[in-house]
Scaffold this active site. Structure first.
Site, PDB file in Angstrom:
ATOM      1  N   VAL A 116       0.808  -1.216   0.000  1.00  0.00           N
ATOM      2  CA  VAL A 116       0.000   0.000   0.000  1.00  0.00           C
ATOM      3  C   VAL A 116       0.853   1.283   0.000  1.00  0.00           C
ATOM      4  O   VAL A 116       0.590   2.219  -0.761  1.00  0.00           O
ATOM      5  CB  VAL A 116      -1.020  -0.096   1.159  1.00  0.00           C
ATOM      6  CG1 VAL A 116      -0.604   0.638   2.377  1.00  0.00           C
ATOM      7  CG2 VAL A 116      -2.364   0.345   0.710  1.00  0.00           C
ATOM      8  N   VAL A 127       9.959  -1.714   1.376  1.00  0.00           N
ATOM      9  CA  VAL A 127       9.790  -3.107   1.806  1.00  0.00           C
ATOM     10  C   VAL A 127      10.005  -3.135   3.315  1.00  0.00           C
ATOM     11  O   VAL A 127      10.555  -2.184   3.868  1.00  0.00           O
ATOM     12  CB  VAL A 127      10.789  -4.048   1.078  1.00  0.00           C
ATOM     13  CG1 VAL A 127      10.588  -4.010  -0.428  1.00  0.00           C
ATOM     14  CG2 VAL A 127      12.234  -3.712   1.413  1.00  0.00           C
ATOM     15  N   ALA A 133      11.431  -3.252   6.944  1.00  0.00           N
ATOM     16  CA  ALA A 133      12.804  -3.000   7.407  1.00  0.00           C
ATOM     17  C   ALA A 133      13.475  -4.309   7.796  1.00  0.00           C
ATOM     18  O   ALA A 133      12.808  -5.277   8.169  1.00  0.00           O
ATOM     19  CB  ALA A 133      12.757  -2.058   8.606  1.00  0.00           C
ATOM     20  N   SER A 146       6.822   9.872   6.223  1.00  0.00           N
ATOM     21  CA  SER A 146       5.759   9.793   7.233  1.00  0.00           C
ATOM     22  C   SER A 146       4.441  10.309   6.690  1.00  0.00           C
ATOM     23  O   SER A 146       4.411  11.242   5.895  1.00  0.00           O
ATOM     24  CB  SER A 146       6.133  10.613   8.470  1.00  0.00           C
ATOM     25  OG  SER A 146       5.058  10.576   9.382  1.00  0.00           O
ATOM     26  N   GLY A 181       1.601   7.781   6.710  1.00  0.00           N
ATOM     27  CA  GLY A 181       0.725   6.624   6.516  1.00  0.00           C
ATOM     28  C   GLY A 181       0.286   6.517   5.067  1.00  0.00           C
ATOM     29  O   GLY A 181       0.867   7.136   4.160  1.00  0.00           O
ATOM     30  N   LYS A 200      13.715  10.288  11.080  1.00  0.00           N
ATOM     31  CA  LYS A 200      12.405   9.609  11.023  1.00  0.00           C
ATOM     32  C   LYS A 200      12.189   8.788  12.293  1.00  0.00           C
ATOM     33  O   LYS A 200      11.079   8.711  12.831  1.00  0.00           O
ATOM     34  CB  LYS A 200      12.317   8.720   9.777  1.00  0.00           C
ATOM     35  CG  LYS A 200      11.036   7.876   9.700  1.00  0.00           C
ATOM     36  CD  LYS A 200       9.787   8.761   9.692  1.00  0.00           C
ATOM     37  CE  LYS A 200       8.451   8.101   9.545  1.00  0.00           C
ATOM     38  NZ  LYS A 200       8.103   6.842   9.996  1.00  0.00           N
ATOM     39  N   HIS A 260      11.174  11.112  14.935  1.00  0.00           N
ATOM     40  CA  HIS A 260       9.769  11.465  14.645  1.00  0.00           C
ATOM     41  C   HIS A 260       8.847  10.416  15.262  1.00  0.00           C
ATOM     42  O   HIS A 260       7.856  10.728  15.917  1.00  0.00           O
ATOM     43  CB  HIS A 260       9.567  11.552  13.120  1.00  0.00           C
ATOM     44  CG  HIS A 260       8.130  11.532  12.682  1.00  0.00           C
ATOM     45  ND1 HIS A 260       7.367  10.385  12.674  1.00  0.00           N
ATOM     46  CD2 HIS A 260       7.304  12.523  12.264  1.00  0.00           C
ATOM     47  CE1 HIS A 260       6.139  10.671  12.272  1.00  0.00           C
ATOM     48  NE2 HIS A 260       6.083  11.958  12.003  1.00  0.00           N
ATOM     49  N   ASN A 261       9.187   9.162  15.052  1.00  0.00           N
ATOM     50  CA  ASN A 261       8.333   8.093  15.572  1.00  0.00           C
ATOM     51  C   ASN A 261       8.373   8.010  17.096  1.00  0.00           C
ATOM     52  O   ASN A 261       7.360   7.715  17.726  1.00  0.00           O
ATOM     53  CB  ASN A 261       8.741   6.745  14.957  1.00  0.00           C
ATOM     54  CG  ASN A 261       8.191   6.581  13.551  1.00  0.00           C
ATOM     55  OD1 ASN A 261       7.956   7.559  12.862  1.00  0.00           O
ATOM     56  ND2 ASN A 261       7.987   5.358  13.122  1.00  0.00           N
ATOM     57  N   GLU A 276       6.103  10.494  18.182  1.00  0.00           N
ATOM     58  CA  GLU A 276       4.757   9.953  17.869  1.00  0.00           C
ATOM     59  C   GLU A 276       4.283   9.023  19.006  1.00  0.00           C
ATOM     60  O   GLU A 276       3.142   9.114  19.467  1.00  0.00           O
ATOM     61  CB  GLU A 276       4.849   9.206  16.541  1.00  0.00           C
ATOM     62  CG  GLU A 276       3.633   8.443  16.087  1.00  0.00           C
ATOM     63  CD  GLU A 276       3.942   7.654  14.789  1.00  0.00           C
ATOM     64  OE1 GLU A 276       4.308   8.272  13.778  1.00  0.00           O
ATOM     65  OE2 GLU A 276       3.814   6.409  14.804  1.00  0.00           O
ATOM     66  N   TYR A 277       5.166   8.133  19.455  1.00  0.00           N
ATOM     67  CA  TYR A 277       4.805   7.216  20.545  1.00  0.00           C
ATOM     68  C   TYR A 277       4.369   7.995  21.789  1.00  0.00           C
ATOM     69  O   TYR A 277       3.379   7.661  22.428  1.00  0.00           O
ATOM     70  CB  TYR A 277       6.014   6.341  20.932  1.00  0.00           C
ATOM     71  CG  TYR A 277       6.188   5.053  20.172  1.00  0.00           C
ATOM     72  CD1 TYR A 277       6.235   5.028  18.786  1.00  0.00           C
ATOM     73  CD2 TYR A 277       6.343   3.846  20.855  1.00  0.00           C
ATOM     74  CE1 TYR A 277       6.437   3.845  18.092  1.00  0.00           C
ATOM     75  CE2 TYR A 277       6.534   2.648  20.175  1.00  0.00           C
ATOM     76  CZ  TYR A 277       6.588   2.664  18.795  1.00  0.00           C
ATOM     77  OH  TYR A 277       6.787   1.483  18.116  1.00  0.00           O
ATOM     78  N   ARG A 305      28.431   6.226  45.209  1.00  0.00           N
ATOM     79  CA  ARG A 305      29.354   5.529  44.287  1.00  0.00           C
ATOM     80  C   ARG A 305      30.776   5.552  44.838  1.00  0.00           C
ATOM     81  O   ARG A 305      31.524   4.581  44.748  1.00  0.00           O
ATOM     82  CB  ARG A 305      29.335   6.202  42.904  1.00  0.00           C
ATOM     83  CG  ARG A 305      28.056   5.986  42.123  1.00  0.00           C
ATOM     84  CD  ARG A 305      28.110   6.723  40.784  1.00  0.00           C
ATOM     85  NE  ARG A 305      28.939   6.039  39.819  1.00  0.00           N
ATOM     86  CZ  ARG A 305      30.056   6.552  39.298  1.00  0.00           C
ATOM     87  NH1 ARG A 305      30.489   7.734  39.675  1.00  0.00           N
ATOM     88  NH2 ARG A 305      30.745   5.856  38.417  1.00  0.00           N
ATOM     89  N   HIS A 362      34.615   5.478  43.320  1.00  0.00           N
ATOM     90  CA  HIS A 362      34.463   5.991  41.950  1.00  0.00           C
ATOM     91  C   HIS A 362      34.800   7.476  41.835  1.00  0.00           C
ATOM     92  O   HIS A 362      34.728   8.021  40.748  1.00  0.00           O
ATOM     93  CB  HIS A 362      33.042   5.723  41.452  1.00  0.00           C
ATOM     94  CG  HIS A 362      32.740   4.256  41.303  1.00  0.00           C
ATOM     95  ND1 HIS A 362      33.397   3.464  40.399  1.00  0.00           N
ATOM     96  CD2 HIS A 362      31.893   3.450  41.970  1.00  0.00           C
ATOM     97  CE1 HIS A 362      32.932   2.220  40.497  1.00  0.00           C
ATOM     98  NE2 HIS A 362      32.026   2.184  41.457  1.00  0.00           N
TER      99      HIS A 362
HETATM  100  C1  6PG Z   1       4.513   7.400   9.968  1.00  0.00           C
HETATM  101  C2  6PG Z   1       4.337   6.273  10.924  1.00  0.00           C
HETATM  102  C3  6PG Z   1       4.703   4.995  10.270  1.00  0.00           C
HETATM  103  C4  6PG Z   1       4.171   3.778  10.946  1.00  0.00           C
HETATM  104  C5  6PG Z   1       4.830   3.476  12.236  1.00  0.00           C
HETATM  105  C6  6PG Z   1       3.995   2.712  13.212  1.00  0.00           C
HETATM  106  O1  6PG Z   1       5.279   8.272  10.291  1.00  0.00           O
HETATM  107  O2  6PG Z   1       3.867   7.371   8.911  1.00  0.00           O
HETATM  108  O3  6PG Z   1       5.142   6.476  12.039  1.00  0.00           O
HETATM  109  O4  6PG Z   1       6.081   5.002  10.123  1.00  0.00           O
HETATM  110  O5  6PG Z   1       2.808   3.809  11.057  1.00  0.00           O
HETATM  111  O6  6PG Z   1       5.915   2.677  11.886  1.00  0.00           O
HETATM  112  O7  6PG Z   1       4.895   2.320  14.155  1.00  0.00           O
HETATM  113  P1  6PG Z   1       4.593   1.274  15.257  1.00  0.00           P
HETATM  114  O8  6PG Z   1       4.084   0.036  14.563  1.00  0.00           O
HETATM  115  O9  6PG Z   1       5.919   1.033  15.889  1.00  0.00           O
HETATM  116  O10 6PG Z   1       3.596   1.895  16.142  1.00  0.00           O
END
Ligand code: 6PG
Length: 475
Positions: free
Chosen positions: A19, A80, A82, A134, A136, A188, A191-192, A195-196, A451, A457
């Site tokens: 996709v 593809v 990682a 990034s 989706g 990137k 960035h993730n 995102e988390y 320590r 130390h």
């Molecule tokens: C983005 C997302 C994309 C992906 C993540 C999900 O920037 O478009 O971050 O890279 O949806 O890899 O990551 P997790 O599966 O680790 O939540």
């Protein structure tokens, strides 16, 4: 479009028509670039050709035929999974490519792998770029944020196609050359990580409003939609509002209530935390968000612990509307602090890895197309415009004033969450990060003393330079 679908004239070839690969390639075709696709699975090639029929596209499920479609020097992008798949595609490609050809890995590869691949391929005369993408599926199709790393000359070759297909904010493309080697994949990854943390914070706000205040899904939908109209506005806030409004087509119930509370992960958040630890950069909000995903999947253990450790939630007794306002303000402060941690990591990584990152440009290309896009990024961009070498956003007086203006909400939301017994690990660690970062004195003098006590130390002193040791057994 009547162009011949053959001939070595296609400007870019994509390997992997899943996709993301298909959508990104169609996006490039939309911008009038002749592009070709390859996938081992002929059905995926056909689906791509069908969808791109009105554009100048071609494709094949035969690698040699696909390579034959590309204009020289060739530009081959891959999307593809990682890991091993990337190396196996590179190995297959090597027998077809010639010096001067370019391979672009647009997946979420580990930046350490990218460095190894770039060096090995460069020795063979093949250019290699690790490129973060990034946004989706929709982003890939209609405009993602793109983070390409590698040699600048390689970037120049594909700049027009990347600029055209990236998202645009106020006319500016959400792509820039990030830096040499693995810079694109490193950025990137961070960035993730951000995102988390943002996702964890939003999910904690949901818990506080659902189990704490007893709000229903319609009310939650409204809250997140309202928040998305103001300073909290951003993609994750927008989709959160939409999620609460969605029905399960099968059961006709609210879909959110049918989804298990166990979040999967592919590893980029964990890599961010690992890198932050390796570079001694504190990113507690990201670290704890990875930990909470790990805890979320321990569903069976949690159901045993539920009976071993019973404690009913203490109910909320204040004014709900007022609490929601405080939560909005707390979330805003937390998000600013998460960006501060992520950008601080980029700042250290930039000098450590020799990336030469332009933090203003990174904030700029994150304003559109990507998952963490948010109004806040405009302010962040402006901070780096004023002070490009700032180690932490919190050192900017204007930025820290915004955090300071919201910090009491963060504190009172954290206190209320503790009182009710609702787990808000990201909120708490973000608040502690703030309290520690702005405290000139920390109790780490005691750790130094301990320590030295048990391991000689040594320690540093406040009144003299150098290192010191005390014989602690002597009274
Ligand atoms: C983005 C997302 C994309 C992906 C993540 C999900 O920037 O478009 O971050 O890279 O949806 O890899 O990551 P997790 O599966 O680790 O939540």
């Amino acid at each position: 479009m009547k162009a011949e679908k053959t001939g070595s004239r296609f400007e870019l070839g994509m390997i992997g028509l899943g996709v993301m690969g298909r959508n990104l390639l169609l996006n490039m075709a939309d911008h009038s670039f002749p592009v070709a696709g390859y996938d081992r699975d002929p059905a995926k090639v056909n689906a791509f050709l069908k969808e791109g029929a009105s554009h100048d596209v071609s494709g094949s499920s035969d690698l040699a035929a696909f390579i034959g479609l590309l204009k020289k020097p060739r530009a081959v992008m891959m999307l593809v999974p990682a890991g091993l798949a990337v190396d196996s595609v590179i190995n297959e490609l090597l027998s077809f490519l010639e010096p001067g050809d370019l391979i672009i890995d647009a997946g979420n590869s580990d930046y350490k792998d990218t460095d190894i691949r770039e060096k090995a391929l460069y020795a063979k005369g093949i250019w290699f770029m690790g490129m973060g993408v990034s946004g989706g599926e929709k982003g890939a199709r209609y405009g993602p944020s793109i983070m390409p790393g590698g040699r600048p000359e390689a970037y120049e070759r594909v700049r027009p196609i990347l600029e055209a297909s990236s998202a645009k904010v106020k006319g500016e493309p959400c792509v820039t050359h990030i830096g040499p080697g693995s810079a694109g994949h490193f950025v990137k990854m961070v960035h993730n990580g951000i995102e988390y943390a943002l996702m964890q914070l939003i999910s904690e706000s949901y818990d506080l409003m659902k189990r704490g205040l007893g709000l229903g899904n319609r009310e939650l939908e409204q809250v997140y939609k309202d928040w998305n109209k103001k300073e909290l506005s951003g993609y994750l806030m927008e989709i959160t509002g939409e999620i609460f409004g969605r029905k399960d087509p099968e059961t006709k119930k609210d879909l959110i209530d049918e989804i298990k509370g166990a979040a999967a992960q592919k590893g980029t958040g964990m890599w961010t935390s690992e890198s932050a630890m390796e570079l001694s950069v504190p990113t507690p909000s990201i670290d704890v968000s990875v930990a909470m995903r790990n805890l979320s999947v321990l569903h069976d253990e949690r159901s045993i612990a539920k009976s071993n450790l019973p404690r009913p939630l203490v109910s909320f007794s204040g004014d709900c509307g007022e609490f929601v306002k405080r939560l909005e303000s707390a979330l805003y402060a937390s998000m600013l602090l998460v960006y501060s941690q992520g950008m601080a990591l980029l700042s250290v990584a930039s000098s450590h890895h020799g990336y030469g990152l332009d933090l203003e440009a990174i904030a700029r290309i994150w304003r559109g197309g990507c998952i963490i896009r948010a109004t806040i990024l405009e302010d962040i961009r402006n901070v780096y415009r004023r002070s490009p070498a700032l180690p932490n956003l919190l050192l900017d007086p204007a930025f820290s004033k915004i955090v300071a203006d919201h910090q009491e909400s963060l504190r009172s939301v954290a206190t209320e969450a503790i009182r009710m017994g609702i787990p808000v690990s990201a909120i708490l660690s973000t608040l502690s990060y703030l309290d520690a970062y702005r405290s000139e004195w920390l109790p780490s003098n005691l750790i130094q003393a301990q320590r030295d006590f048990f391991g000689s130390h040594t320690y540093e002193r406040i009144d003299r330079t150098g290192v010191f040791h005390t014989d602690w057994d002597e009274s």
